[in-house]
Scaffold this active site. Structure first.
Site, PDB file in Angstrom:
ATOM      1  N   ASP A  52     -80.530  76.253  -7.791  1.00 50.95           N
ATOM      2  CA  ASP A  52     -81.921  76.086  -8.230  1.00 50.95           C
ATOM      3  C   ASP A  52     -82.096  74.728  -8.913  1.00 50.95           C
ATOM      4  O   ASP A  52     -83.199  74.365  -9.323  1.00 50.95           O
ATOM      5  CB  ASP A  52     -82.384  77.252  -9.105  1.00 50.95           C
ATOM      6  N   SER A  53     -80.991  73.944  -8.987  1.00 48.49           N
ATOM      7  CA  SER A  53     -81.114  72.538  -9.391  1.00 48.49           C
ATOM      8  C   SER A  53     -81.967  71.771  -8.385  1.00 48.49           C
ATOM      9  O   SER A  53     -82.376  70.641  -8.650  1.00 48.49           O
ATOM     10  CB  SER A  53     -79.726  71.894  -9.519  1.00 48.49           C
ATOM     11  N   ASP A  91     -78.839  80.380  -5.165  1.00 45.04           N
ATOM     12  CA  ASP A  91     -79.269  80.825  -6.493  1.00 45.04           C
ATOM     13  C   ASP A  91     -80.502  81.708  -6.400  1.00 45.04           C
ATOM     14  O   ASP A  91     -81.479  81.350  -5.723  1.00 45.04           O
ATOM     15  CB  ASP A  91     -79.632  79.606  -7.359  1.00 45.04           C
ATOM     16  N   LYS A 121     -76.164  83.851  -6.163  1.00 43.06           N
ATOM     17  CA  LYS A 121     -75.640  83.609  -7.511  1.00 43.06           C
ATOM     18  C   LYS A 121     -76.759  83.897  -8.493  1.00 43.06           C
ATOM     19  O   LYS A 121     -77.927  83.608  -8.206  1.00 43.06           O
ATOM     20  CB  LYS A 121     -75.163  82.162  -7.651  1.00 43.06           C
ATOM     21  N   GLU A 123     -77.595  84.005 -13.005  1.00 45.59           N
ATOM     22  CA  GLU A 123     -77.125  83.586 -14.331  1.00 45.59           C
ATOM     23  C   GLU A 123     -77.147  84.740 -15.315  1.00 45.59           C
ATOM     24  O   GLU A 123     -78.119  85.501 -15.340  1.00 45.59           O
ATOM     25  CB  GLU A 123     -78.021  82.456 -14.858  1.00 45.59           C
ATOM     26  N   GLU A 190     -70.151  77.037 -16.807  1.00 49.46           N
ATOM     27  CA  GLU A 190     -70.774  75.722 -16.969  1.00 49.46           C
ATOM     28  C   GLU A 190     -70.693  75.246 -18.416  1.00 49.46           C
ATOM     29  O   GLU A 190     -71.088  75.962 -19.342  1.00 49.46           O
ATOM     30  CB  GLU A 190     -72.245  75.791 -16.511  1.00 49.46           C
TER      31      GLU A 190
HETATM   32  O1  KIV Z   1     -78.208  75.074  -9.676  1.00 53.12           O
HETATM   33  C1  KIV Z   1     -77.091  74.517  -9.678  1.00 53.12           C
HETATM   34  O2  KIV Z   1     -76.901  73.416  -9.140  1.00 53.12           O
HETATM   35  C2  KIV Z   1     -75.997  75.199 -10.366  1.00 53.12           C
HETATM   36  C3  KIV Z   1     -74.724  74.421 -10.553  1.00 53.12           C
HETATM   37  C4  KIV Z   1     -74.894  73.440 -11.643  1.00 53.12           C
HETATM   38  C5  KIV Z   1     -73.576  75.307 -10.773  1.00 53.12           C
HETATM   39  O3  KIV Z   1     -76.133  76.298 -10.773  1.00 53.12           O
END
Ligand code: KIV
Length: 272
Positions: A52-53, A91, A121, A123, A190
């Site tokens: 989600d980055s 994510d 994934k 969090e 992280e």
């Molecule tokens: O969203 C992302 O890029 C991440 C990584 C920093 C692990 O969760």
């Protein structure tokens, strides 16, 4: 004899487990689009995270919170079409799994069905355990993410190193165990102290992938745009830059602009 793409063996969650067992470090990177995902995959990365980055590096938002499930599915589908070997993890975006396990399952199913990715994934630790367990009932592999969890930035207030204090470190140790017991196939840690990350990696049987978590884990992940030097503003201590694409790209584009202005492009050989 050249290897056809059909002969390329896909990385699976089982392969990652074996890599941990053998002590072979796992290489993971983010990707968000077809063209770069093809390069990342062909260069031998084991796991591609459609993070989600994307909210930051693709859409220019300050945080990861605004990106939507539809947008994540769009990015994930593009990445899937570019990859033949890597395991593709997506994510679950903010607001699609917290406090609502049925909603979490529906979000995960949409990602798997509409993008063709292989895992999701999300969090958090004990507070999202119900969502993790419900997603797993559908046979969808889940990767956990502890330590600095950017979707909680307004709770933390800052992106500094997490779990330096013993109480938070102990909670993280316990959460890692809970995620392992629930059935997560891997865990991202992280921005936490290296010693704590190494201890967690030793204490669980699933692969632990670090970002800003030192060498004592089972693999590493970085954001593609950061490690390629496309973003010049983001310079945390843990980031190693493997290229300086900011200068390469702006240099190439400046040359193009200069050539157009000078009527040097196109030349006689570049026209019909
Ligand atoms: O969203 C992302 O890029 C991440 C990584 C920093 C692990 O969760």
């Amino acid at each position: 004899m050249s290897t056809s793409l059909k002969d390329v063996k896909r990385v699976t969650t089982h392969v990652l487990q074996e890599m941990k067992h053998r002590g072979t470090p796992i290489a993971m990177l983010t990707a968000y689009d077809y063209s770069l995902a093809r390069l990342v995959d062909s260069a031998g990365v084991d796991v591609i995270l459609v993070g989600d980055s994307a909210s930051n590096v693709m859409a220019g938002h300050e945080t990861t919170l605004p990106i939507t499930l539809d947008q994540m599915i769009y990015h994930a589908g593009s990445v899937v079409r570019g990859c033949h070997r890597a395991l593709i993890v997506v994510d679950l975006p903010f607001g699609t799994y917290q406090g609502n396990s049925k909603g979490a399952l529906n979000s995960a199913i949409r990602i798997m069905k509409e993008s063709g990715a292989h895992a999701v994934k999300l969090e958090g630790g004990r507070e999202v355990l119900g969502s993790i367990e419900r997603i797993l009932t559908a046979g969808i592999p889940v990767m956990g993410h502890l330590g600095l969890t950017p979707q909680s930035i307004y709770k933390f207030g800052t992106y500094v190193v997490r779990a330096k204090e013993e109480a938070e470190a102990q909670r993280l140790r316990e959460d890692a165990k809970l995620l392992e017991q629930a059935g997560c196939f891997a865990l991202v840690l992280e921005k936490i102290p290296a010693a704590l990350a190494a201890e967690v990696a030793r204490s669980v049987s699933i692969p632990v992938i670090g970002i800003g978590a030192g060498q004592g884990v089972d693999g590493q992940v970085l954001v593609l745009h950061d490690m390629l030097g496309i973003n010049t503003e983001f310079r945390p201590r843990f980031l190693r830059r493997y290229a300086d694409l900011h200068d390469v790209i702006t240099g190439a584009i400046s040359s193009y602009v200069a050539d157009v202005r000078a009527k040097d492009f196109p030349n006689a050989g570049e026209q019909y």
